[in-house]
Design a protein around this motif. Structure first.
Motif, PDB file in Angstrom:
ATOM      1  N   ASP A 241      42.646  42.608  50.267  1.00  0.00           N
ATOM      2  CA  ASP A 241      41.722  42.021  51.303  1.00  0.00           C
ATOM      3  C   ASP A 241      40.324  41.444  50.678  1.00  0.00           C
ATOM      4  O   ASP A 241      39.936  40.480  51.184  1.00  0.00           O
ATOM      5  CB  ASP A 241      41.639  42.774  52.597  1.00  0.00           C
ATOM      6  N   GLN A 242      39.870  42.032  49.740  1.00  0.00           N
ATOM      7  CA  GLN A 242      38.645  41.668  49.157  1.00  0.00           C
ATOM      8  C   GLN A 242      38.535  42.333  47.773  1.00  0.00           C
ATOM      9  O   GLN A 242      39.150  43.260  47.355  1.00  0.00           O
ATOM     10  CB  GLN A 242      37.529  42.153  50.063  1.00  0.00           C
ATOM     11  N   ALA A 243      37.628  41.710  46.967  1.00  0.00           N
ATOM     12  CA  ALA A 243      37.440  42.231  45.595  1.00  0.00           C
ATOM     13  C   ALA A 243      35.789  42.541  45.345  1.00  0.00           C
ATOM     14  O   ALA A 243      34.980  41.513  45.824  1.00  0.00           O
ATOM     15  CB  ALA A 243      37.801  41.097  44.581  1.00  0.00           C
TER      16      ALA A 243
ATOM     17  N   ARG B  35      31.590  35.386  35.569  1.00  0.00           N
ATOM     18  CA  ARG B  35      32.986  35.207  35.218  1.00  0.00           C
ATOM     19  C   ARG B  35      33.752  35.781  36.226  1.00  0.00           C
ATOM     20  O   ARG B  35      34.675  35.173  36.531  1.00  0.00           O
ATOM     21  CB  ARG B  35      33.196  35.557  33.774  1.00  0.00           C
ATOM     22  N   PHE B  36      33.813  37.025  36.343  1.00  0.00           N
ATOM     23  CA  PHE B  36      34.195  37.752  37.547  1.00  0.00           C
ATOM     24  C   PHE B  36      34.333  36.986  38.863  1.00  0.00           C
ATOM     25  O   PHE B  36      35.219  36.726  39.428  1.00  0.00           O
ATOM     26  CB  PHE B  36      33.596  38.932  37.888  1.00  0.00           C
ATOM     27  N   LEU B  37      33.135  36.518  39.148  1.00  0.00           N
ATOM     28  CA  LEU B  37      32.941  35.551  40.421  1.00  0.00           C
ATOM     29  C   LEU B  37      34.072  34.544  40.334  1.00  0.00           C
ATOM     30  O   LEU B  37      34.733  34.139  41.307  1.00  0.00           O
ATOM     31  CB  LEU B  37      31.750  35.177  40.865  1.00  0.00           C
ATOM     32  N   VAL B  38      33.828  33.584  39.246  1.00  0.00           N
ATOM     33  CA  VAL B  38      34.668  32.413  39.229  1.00  0.00           C
ATOM     34  C   VAL B  38      36.229  32.684  39.156  1.00  0.00           C
ATOM     35  O   VAL B  38      36.884  32.017  39.693  1.00  0.00           O
ATOM     36  CB  VAL B  38      34.133  31.685  37.866  1.00  0.00           C
ATOM     37  N   VAL B  39      36.740  33.724  38.463  1.00  0.00           N
ATOM     38  CA  VAL B  39      37.913  34.019  38.256  1.00  0.00           C
ATOM     39  C   VAL B  39      38.579  34.311  39.857  1.00  0.00           C
ATOM     40  O   VAL B  39      39.390  34.161  40.348  1.00  0.00           O
ATOM     41  CB  VAL B  39      38.100  35.123  37.265  1.00  0.00           C
ATOM     42  N   SER B  40      37.493  35.164  40.328  1.00  0.00           N
ATOM     43  CA  SER B  40      37.880  35.764  41.658  1.00  0.00           C
ATOM     44  C   SER B  40      37.878  34.516  42.865  1.00  0.00           C
ATOM     45  O   SER B  40      38.691  34.988  43.888  1.00  0.00           O
ATOM     46  CB  SER B  40      36.921  36.964  42.236  1.00  0.00           C
TER      47      SER B  40
ATOM     48  N   ILE C 169      34.409  37.999  48.467  1.00  0.00           N
ATOM     49  CA  ILE C 169      33.884  38.830  46.961  1.00  0.00           C
ATOM     50  C   ILE C 169      32.619  39.677  47.221  1.00  0.00           C
ATOM     51  O   ILE C 169      31.824  38.930  48.034  1.00  0.00           O
ATOM     52  CB  ILE C 169      33.841  37.530  45.958  1.00  0.00           C
ATOM     53  N   GLY C 170      32.464  40.484  46.713  1.00  0.00           N
ATOM     54  CA  GLY C 170      31.327  41.445  46.975  1.00  0.00           C
ATOM     55  C   GLY C 170      30.800  41.927  45.742  1.00  0.00           C
ATOM     56  O   GLY C 170      31.557  42.258  44.716  1.00  0.00           O
TER      57      GLY C 170
ATOM     58  N   LYS D 132      38.521  44.308  30.778  1.00  0.00           N
ATOM     59  CA  LYS D 132      38.100  43.736  29.640  1.00  0.00           C
ATOM     60  C   LYS D 132      38.514  42.333  29.772  1.00  0.00           C
ATOM     61  O   LYS D 132      37.764  41.165  29.733  1.00  0.00           O
ATOM     62  CB  LYS D 132      38.095  44.336  28.426  1.00  0.00           C
ATOM     63  N   GLU D 133      39.958  42.349  30.036  1.00  0.00           N
ATOM     64  CA  GLU D 133      40.566  40.772  30.087  1.00  0.00           C
ATOM     65  C   GLU D 133      40.528  40.324  31.470  1.00  0.00           C
ATOM     66  O   GLU D 133      41.094  39.176  31.596  1.00  0.00           O
ATOM     67  CB  GLU D 133      41.980  41.055  29.771  1.00  0.00           C
ATOM     68  N   PHE D 134      39.933  40.892  32.166  1.00  0.00           N
ATOM     69  CA  PHE D 134      40.050  40.378  33.865  1.00  0.00           C
ATOM     70  C   PHE D 134      39.570  38.903  33.966  1.00  0.00           C
ATOM     71  O   PHE D 134      40.078  38.090  34.578  1.00  0.00           O
ATOM     72  CB  PHE D 134      39.126  41.145  34.658  1.00  0.00           C
ATOM     73  N   GLY D 135      38.601  38.541  32.954  1.00  0.00           N
ATOM     74  CA  GLY D 135      37.984  37.238  32.744  1.00  0.00           C
ATOM     75  C   GLY D 135      38.780  36.162  32.109  1.00  0.00           C
ATOM     76  O   GLY D 135      38.592  35.046  31.985  1.00  0.00           O
ATOM     77  N   LEU D 136      39.951  36.635  31.804  1.00  0.00           N
ATOM     78  CA  LEU D 136      40.913  35.641  30.944  1.00  0.00           C
ATOM     79  C   LEU D 136      41.352  34.715  32.229  1.00  0.00           C
ATOM     80  O   LEU D 136      42.015  35.367  33.078  1.00  0.00           O
ATOM     81  CB  LEU D 136      41.965  36.243  30.298  1.00  0.00           C
ATOM     82  N   TYR D 137      41.070  33.489  32.195  1.00  0.00           N
ATOM     83  CA  TYR D 137      41.447  32.771  33.052  1.00  0.00           C
ATOM     84  C   TYR D 137      42.463  31.594  32.599  1.00  0.00           C
ATOM     85  O   TYR D 137      42.475  31.323  31.523  1.00  0.00           O
ATOM     86  CB  TYR D 137      40.281  31.946  33.871  1.00  0.00           C
TER      87      TYR D 137
END
Ligand code: GDP
Ligand code: ZN
Length: 311
Positions: free
Chosen positions: A91-93, A111-116, A123-124, A238-243
């Motif tokens: 529901d949310q990240a 980077r987290f925000l852009v990917v999310s 997003i919070g 660590k890889e969460f930001g791989l888009y």
């Protein structure tokens, strides 16, 4: 006998499934099945609603996955075309941020925000460890929360240790499934414990022989809170930001840029060197934060992020 449940933990080959009657089954996947359109290294993820056949006491074989409302995915590695599904039906990240001990970089936050943005869910940002703040950190905190709130992201500031604002955070999490991300050391475990002291122990104990003690660090895990809330803990992000999107899709994932880009002179404007660029003008006029813009340029140029630029 067939039962339905939700996947709350995974080792990659075994899945812990909880039924609506609060029974727990350790499940494997029956044979091989593929989900249309997704090349993923794991066909079933935490958060999936599944149907399984009971084969032994507390052991099942998953034979069906319900259609997902959404799923959070990352590339398996930077070079790979295959993807890894981190979690389904979210529901949310929320990203957990620490401004000290350790410091979460502005680059990592953006980077987290852009990917999310891709998941089209709220997003919070959770600023943890506020008990450690001195005047300078409070100033930084004020600047960041003002900036990100204005862009449209929810900001909550808490201390897992003193318990300050944990109630406010609970309100944000109620009746929802929330993905928790954050670098190791930011206090993710401490926060989950502060929200519900027995939570982790409970999940650990109900795992049977197949999931117990297994290395699950690369897989997410769903932790049930007593206040009708599920937290999906995502280790090793660590890889969460791989888009996996094109350069020209980055700017539209910055909401404050998206709002202005139609005013650029050229409709294929990269917002880097073109004349008549509404984004560059907004940066000059301090209407767009210059560090957000720098992080945009870094992402555009494919640069790694470890700039801690809020000092
Ligand atoms: P994780 O790696 O994100 O799960 O981080 P942990 O929950 O293990 O916390 C890392 C360290 O930060 C531990 O030493 C915690 O005691 C400490 N810590 C976590 N939250 C807070 C907080 O709100 N305030 C302070 N002072 N320390 C915290
Ligand atoms: Zn432009």
């Amino acid at each position: 006998m067939t039962k339905k449940g939700i996947v709350i933990k995974s080792t990659g080959s075994w899945f812990l499934v909880k039924t609506s009657e609060n029974e727990y089954f350790e499940c494997k996947i029956k044979g091989k099945f593929r989900i249309k359109g997704i090349r993923s290294t794991n066909p079933v993820a935490v958060g999936d609603q599944v149907e399984f056949t009971v084969v032994e006491q507390q052991i099942g074989l998953i034979h069906h996955i319900e259609e997902r409302k959404n799923y959070v995915i990352r590339k398996a590695t930077n070079l790979s075309k295959a993807s890894h599904i981190i979690a389904a039906n979210v529901d949310q990240a929320f990203l957990i941020i620490s401004l000290t001990n350790p410091k979460t970089s502005r680059g990592f936050i953006d980077r987290f925000l852009v990917v999310s943005e891709a998941y089209h869910i709220p997003i919070g940002l959770i600023f943890n460890k506020i008990d450690l703040y001195d005047d300078d950190l409070w100033e930084t905190h004020h600047h960041l929360t003002e900036l990100y709130t204005k862009i449209g992201y929810t900001c909550v500031s808490v201390s897992a240790i003193s318990g300050e604002n944990i109630d406010k955070l609970k309100k944000q999490l109620e009746h929802k499934t929330t993905l928790f991300s954050g670098h190791s050391g930011v206090g993710k475990s401490a926060l989950i414990n502060a929200l519900h002291p027995e939570s982790q122990r409970k999940v650990g104990n109900i795992s049977g022989i197949h999931l117990k003690g297994k290395h699950t660090t690369t897989y997410a895990e769903m932790i049930e809170m007593p206040f009708d809330s599920q937290i999906i803990d995502t280790p090793g992000i660590k890889e969460f930001g791989l888009y996996d999107f094109e350069k020209n899709e980055i700017a539209e994932r910055f909401p404050e840029m998206r709002a202005l880009m139609l005013d650029c002179k050229f409709n294929n404007c990269t917002h880097i060197h073109e004349p008549g660029c509404a984004i560059k003008q907004a940066v000059e006029e301090h209407k767009i934060d210059d560090i957000r813009y720098k992080n945009y340029l870094n992402m555009y140029n494919g640069e790694e992020f470890d700039i801690i630029n809020y000092e």
